[in-house]
Scaffold this active site. Structure first.
Site, PDB file in Angstrom:
ATOM      1  N   CYS A   3       0.838  -1.525   0.290  1.00  0.00           N
ATOM      2  CA  CYS A   3       0.010  -0.330   0.392  1.00  0.00           C
ATOM      3  C   CYS A   3       0.912   1.309   0.404  1.00  0.00           C
ATOM      4  CB  CYS A   3      -1.045  -0.083   1.136  1.00  0.00           C
ATOM      5  SG  CYS A   3      -2.399   1.069   1.327  1.00  0.00           S
TER       6      CYS A   3
ATOM      7  N   HIS B  15      -4.106  -4.589  -0.396  1.00  0.00           N
ATOM      8  CA  HIS B  15      -4.017  -5.381   0.861  1.00  0.00           C
ATOM      9  C   HIS B  15      -3.599  -6.576   0.789  1.00  0.00           C
ATOM     10  CE1 HIS B  15      -3.585  -1.687   3.184  1.00  0.00           C
ATOM     11  NE2 HIS B  15      -4.466  -1.462   2.406  1.00  0.00           N
TER      12      HIS B  15
ATOM     13  N   GLU C 241      -2.918  -9.155   2.672  1.00  0.00           N
ATOM     14  CA  GLU C 241      -3.363  -9.614   3.994  1.00  0.00           C
ATOM     15  C   GLU C 241      -4.974  -9.380   3.674  1.00  0.00           C
ATOM     16  OE1 GLU C 241      -2.027  -6.573   3.885  1.00  0.00           O
ATOM     17  OE2 GLU C 241      -2.549  -5.350   5.174  1.00  0.00           O
TER      18      GLU C 241
END
Lengths: 246, 207
Positions: free
Chosen positions: B81, B185, B187
């Site tokens: 990011c 992202h 994750e």
């Protein structure tokens, strides 16, 4: 959408009659493996309106679920919202504060961005008035503002998404309330999520095609039937609706 | 044995990235300016917030040279990011700011416009432009979860591993030598996101 009560998941009917539907962490791990787009957790405890229970859940759920997560129920201040976001929530869902403490929306949006705030609007249809009445405080307090006025006010305050939830349809599995969803989508410049009434894929298709809604939140559909997000999206894709590709 | 360092940042939630790495079977360490980076095999720079503010934080802690020294040894280095944006030479958020300078690129505000509100939030498609060890076994045209208003433009097109369109094309996966970056992202991007993280953690930094 998953409803939390005293550390367990429950499902209500018209905001009442709570049935236990399992453990929030295990359930979230399953939704993760079924490629749900996003999880929404709402703490529906009427006795304890605090974010402590949500914080415990987000800490555990973020170990097993790798998708965006929204949390709400009992958020009374910008500090409550910040605590949830700093502990792993990507978005917060507010309802009651959106009527009389709009600064909670504004401050959260200023700090974390408008995408971090979903405003949930709970409505019941009033046959006498022939109109929808908005409710705060877990469906207990009627608010005296029209649907359109409230949608515009919360977006002006900084809401990034609006979730319209029909109390009449909650847990009935009779389908989403198309009329109220269409009214919200017509005035909202932010993406709209419809909740309340999911029972089968056809109802989801109808709501997507007839209202301009951006997303649907489903509880009963996935709790009580042989359905899951993978099959829902495969069905809807066959009707020309686009979903993310994983 | 991999020793993954996750750089502590001033704001934002690092726990989700840590949890994803842990789920993949690694035991990542939170590192800061006091840590000995020589002991790490991989470094991850996450990041949420404003380019200028995050860079000011790194500068105040003397971290840019520490990160550059780590990457200069050829060990795999990842930005996520805003952490990816910092890999660029120049940022423009809140005024022109020097980045870490691993990639000849600038970070500019997305155009936005009707039907394309900013920040850009949600699942968007990554078009893979070339092979890279970090994208092994990730299919072409999959969707990942984005939250950002600024994005990278590369001077050298071969640095762009993945391109995404949101009003305009921007670089969503960048790679130069042993340094890579994800604008989305991983994750929060389910199986494909975790696959990218896993590939990075097993990568030796060679292309």
């Amino acid at each position: 959408m998953q409803l939390l009560l005293d550390g367990r998941l429950v499902k209500t009917i018209r905001f009442d009659g709570k049935r236990d539907v399992g453990d929030p962490v295990k359930s979230s791990a399953v939704y993760n493996s079924q490629y749900a787009d996003e999880l929404i957790f709402l703490n529906i405890s009427r006795e304890r309106r605090s974010v402590n229970d949500l914080q415990k859940v987000i800490t555990e759920v973020s170990k097993v679920s790798f998708m965006p997560m929204a949390m709400g129920g009992g958020i009374g201040s910008a500090e409550d919202a910040a605590n949830l976001i700093l502990n792993g929530a990507d978005k917060v869902v507010v309802n009651s504060v959106a009527y009389d403490r709009k600064e909670v929306i504004s401050r959260t949006a200023d700090t974390f961005g408008a995408q971090a705030v979903i405003v949930c609007i709970d409505v019941r249809y009033d046959a006498e008035k022939q109109d929808y009445v908005l409710y705060s405080d877990c469906g207990r307090r009627a608010e005296h503002i029209t649907l359109e006025e409230h949608v515009e006010a919360v977006i002006a305050a900084g809401a990034g998404e609006v979730m319209i939830q029909s109390i009449d349809r909650d847990g009935t599995m009779k389908g989403f309330d198309i009329d109220v969803t269409r009214r919200v989508a017509a005035v909202s410049t932010a993406p709209v999520i419809a909740a309340g009434g999911s029972g089968n894929y056809d109802q989801m298709k109808d709501c997507f095609l007839e209202t301009g809604v951006s997303a649907l939140a489903c509880g009963s559909l996935f709790n009580f039937s042989d359905s899951n997000p993978i099959r829902a999206k495969a069905f809807l894709s066959n009707h020309g609706l686009n979903f993310k590709k994983v | 044995m991999e020793r993954i360092g996750l750089l502590r940042m001033p704001i934002g939630n690092l726990q989700s990235a840590w949890n994803a790495l842990y789920e993949l079977g690694f035991d990542p360490e939170m590192v800061d300016e006091q840590s000995d980076f020589d002991e790490l095999t991989h470094l991850i720079v996450p990041g949420v917030g404003n380019f200028k503010a995050v860079m000011a934080h790194l500068n105040a802690k003397g971290l840019p040279n520490k990160i550059r020294a780590f990457a200069a040894t050829g060990r795999p280095t990842l930005g996520i990011c805003v952490g990816m944006q910092l890999l660029a030479a120049t940022g423009t958020e809140s005024g022109q700011t020097d980045g870490l300078g691993f990639v000849r690129a600038t970070v500019e505000r997305l155009p936005g416009g009707p039907g394309m509100p900013l920040p850009h939030v949600g699942w968007s498609t990554v078009d893979l432009k070339r092979d890279h060890p970090v994208t092994d076994n990730v299919k072409q045209g999959r969707d990942f979860y984005f939250v950002h208003s600024y994005a990278m433009k590369c001077e050298d097109e071969t640095d762009a591993i993945g391109i995404t369109n949101y009003g305009d094309d921007f670089v969503s996966i960048v790679g130069r030598d042993n340094v890579v970056g994800f604008q989305f992202h991983p994750e929060k991007s389910q199986a494909n996101g975790l696959k990218l993280l896993e590939n990075f953690c097993y990568w030796d930094g060679q292309c």
